[in-house]
Design a protein around this motif. Structure first.
Motif, short mmCIF file in Angstrom:
data_model
loop_
_atom_site.label_atom_id
_atom_site.label_comp_id
_atom_site.label_asym_id
_atom_site.label_seq_id
_atom_site.Cartn_x
_atom_site.Cartn_y
_atom_site.Cartn_z
N THR A 38 -101.65 -86.72 8.30
CA THR A 38 -102.18 -85.80 9.31
C THR A 38 -101.12 -84.76 9.68
N PHE A 39 -99.89 -85.21 9.82
CA PHE A 39 -98.79 -84.28 10.14
C PHE A 39 -98.63 -83.24 9.04
N VAL A 40 -98.66 -83.69 7.79
CA VAL A 40 -98.48 -82.77 6.66
C VAL A 40 -99.61 -81.75 6.61
N LYS A 41 -100.83 -82.18 6.86
CA LYS A 41 -102.00 -81.31 6.72
C LYS A 41 -102.24 -80.42 7.93
N ASP A 42 -101.93 -80.94 9.13
CA ASP A 42 -102.30 -80.22 10.35
C ASP A 42 -101.12 -79.70 11.16
N GLY A 43 -99.91 -80.17 10.87
CA GLY A 43 -98.75 -79.73 11.63
C GLY A 43 -98.36 -78.30 11.31
N ASP A 44 -97.57 -77.72 12.19
CA ASP A 44 -97.05 -76.38 11.93
C ASP A 44 -96.29 -76.39 10.61
N PRO A 45 -96.64 -75.51 9.66
CA PRO A 45 -96.01 -75.59 8.33
C PRO A 45 -94.50 -75.47 8.34
N ASP A 46 -93.96 -74.66 9.25
CA ASP A 46 -92.51 -74.55 9.33
C ASP A 46 -91.89 -75.86 9.80
N GLU A 47 -92.55 -76.51 10.75
CA GLU A 47 -92.04 -77.79 11.24
C GLU A 47 -92.16 -78.87 10.17
N VAL A 48 -93.27 -78.85 9.44
CA VAL A 48 -93.45 -79.83 8.36
C VAL A 48 -92.37 -79.64 7.31
N ARG A 49 -92.14 -78.40 6.92
CA ARG A 49 -91.12 -78.13 5.89
C ARG A 49 -89.74 -78.56 6.37
N GLU A 50 -89.42 -78.26 7.62
CA GLU A 50 -88.11 -78.62 8.17
C GLU A 50 -87.93 -80.13 8.20
N ARG A 51 -89.02 -80.86 8.58
CA ARG A 51 -88.91 -82.32 8.63
C ARG A 51 -88.75 -82.90 7.24
N LEU A 52 -89.49 -82.39 6.28
CA LEU A 52 -89.37 -82.87 4.91
C LEU A 52 -87.96 -82.64 4.38
N LEU A 53 -87.39 -81.49 4.68
CA LEU A 53 -86.04 -81.18 4.20
C LEU A 53 -84.97 -82.06 4.84
N ASP A 54 -85.32 -82.67 5.97
CA ASP A 54 -84.37 -83.59 6.62
C ASP A 54 -84.24 -84.91 5.85
N PHE A 55 -85.24 -85.24 5.03
CA PHE A 55 -85.19 -86.49 4.26
C PHE A 55 -84.17 -86.35 3.14
N ASN A 56 -83.35 -87.37 2.97
CA ASN A 56 -82.36 -87.37 1.89
C ASN A 56 -83.07 -87.32 0.54
N GLY A 57 -82.67 -86.37 -0.29
CA GLY A 57 -83.25 -86.24 -1.61
C GLY A 57 -84.43 -85.30 -1.69
N VAL A 58 -84.81 -84.70 -0.57
CA VAL A 58 -85.92 -83.74 -0.56
C VAL A 58 -85.36 -82.33 -0.40
N GLY A 59 -85.51 -81.53 -1.45
CA GLY A 59 -85.07 -80.15 -1.41
C GLY A 59 -86.24 -79.21 -1.20
N PRO A 60 -85.98 -77.91 -1.21
CA PRO A 60 -87.03 -76.92 -0.96
C PRO A 60 -88.23 -77.03 -1.89
N LYS A 61 -87.98 -77.23 -3.19
CA LYS A 61 -89.10 -77.30 -4.12
C LYS A 61 -89.98 -78.51 -3.82
N THR A 62 -89.37 -79.67 -3.55
CA THR A 62 -90.15 -80.86 -3.22
C THR A 62 -90.95 -80.66 -1.94
N ALA A 63 -90.32 -80.11 -0.92
CA ALA A 63 -91.01 -79.86 0.35
C ALA A 63 -92.18 -78.90 0.15
N ASP A 64 -91.95 -77.85 -0.62
CA ASP A 64 -93.01 -76.86 -0.83
C ASP A 64 -94.17 -77.44 -1.65
N CYS A 65 -93.87 -78.32 -2.59
CA CYS A 65 -94.95 -78.96 -3.36
C CYS A 65 -95.81 -79.83 -2.45
#
Length: 267
Positions: free
Chosen positions: A135-162
């Motif tokens: 739900t967070f991925v689909k409905d959250g603010d996209p900038d916030e979702v991207r920022e949170r994904l990038l906080d995970f170890n091993g997740v870079g920009p391409k992974t977050a954007d996919c």
């Protein structure tokens, strides 16, 4: 030796996920849009979205530094062993060595298994499980979702954007992998010395939001079929490339047969 990749991008073709998305390839506003229009006519026009957020994240981690041919069996084996319920909970509780053996086809399996277990634990702690994270991925603010994904170890920009594209269905997201990075600079759609993030910024600014998704997947297919890293189709035959009219051939020298990274190209 060319990269060991399958003939078809797993997100393209009739059975590659997404839904058909027609478009009017009339006068494009930018050269980058004209390139994406041409790619859409050559391959496919699709709208992506709807994949489970966490499974998409796991799948993209498995694809890092490897090919679809290797990562797809690893993904399938992971789902066979741990799927059927809350995948976040199953992987948060998974034995790391058992998971590593399960995804061994993907390469770097010890590193990837450690990251997947750690991310699953964080997601369970923060969101409670697979459904709330989706739900967070689909409905959250996209900038916030991207920022949170990038906080995970091993997740870079391409992974977050996919994840934003294939799970969130977000328009205006143009993930940049090695193919997109090479092609955009070789064609002159981004500066020759641009890093992945700068290429992304140029493409997302120049391509309409609804075309970014299939622009990404079709450009990958074009990189596999025509605009290869070491042997682009234009090297021996200028007419062999269907996008030749749009290309600056930065770093490609047919007269000498030399191909270099665009950043190293001579003026």
């Amino acid at each position: 030796m060319d990269d060991p990749e399958p003939e078809r991008n797993i997100s393209g073709g009739a059975a590659g996920g997404g839904t058909e998305q027609g478009f009017d390839p009339a006068t494009a506003g930018t050269r980058a849009e004209a390139v994406v229009d041409a790619l859409g006519e050559l391959y496919w026009q699709k709208r992506y979205g709807g994949r489970d957020g966490f499974e998409c994240l796991v799948r993209t981690i498995l694809s890092q530094n490897t090919s679809d041919k290797a990562s797809q069996p690893a993904h399938d084996a992971l789902v066979d062993r741990y799927g059927g319920g809350d995948l976040v909970a199953a992987l948060a509780d998974a034995d790391q060595q058992e998971l590593a053996e399960t995804i061994s086809a993907a390469g770097l399996y010890n590193q990837k298994s450690e990251r997947i277990v750690a991310i699953a634990e964080l997601i369970r702690e923060e969101y409670g499980g697979e459904g709330a994270f989706d739900t967070f991925v689909k409905d959250g603010d996209p900038d916030e979702v991207r920022e949170r994904l990038l906080d995970f170890n091993g997740v870079g920009p391409k992974t977050a954007d996919c994840v934003l594209l294939f799970a969130g269905g977000r328009g205006g997201v143009f993930p940049v992998d090695t193919h997109v990075h090479r092609i955009a600079r070789r064609m002159g759609l981004a500066p020759a010395d641009a890093d992945h993030e700068t290429v992304r910024e140029h493409l997302e600014a120049a391509v309409p939001a609804e075309k970014c998704g299939f622009g990404h997947t079709a450009m990958i297919q074009f990189g596999r079929e025509y605009c290869r890293a070491r042997k682009p189709a234009c090297l021996d035959d200028p007419d062999a490339c269907p996008l030749a009219e749009y290309c600056d051939q930065v770093g490609v020298y047919p007269a000498s047969g030399e191909v270099v990274d665009p950043a190293e190209a001579s003026d």
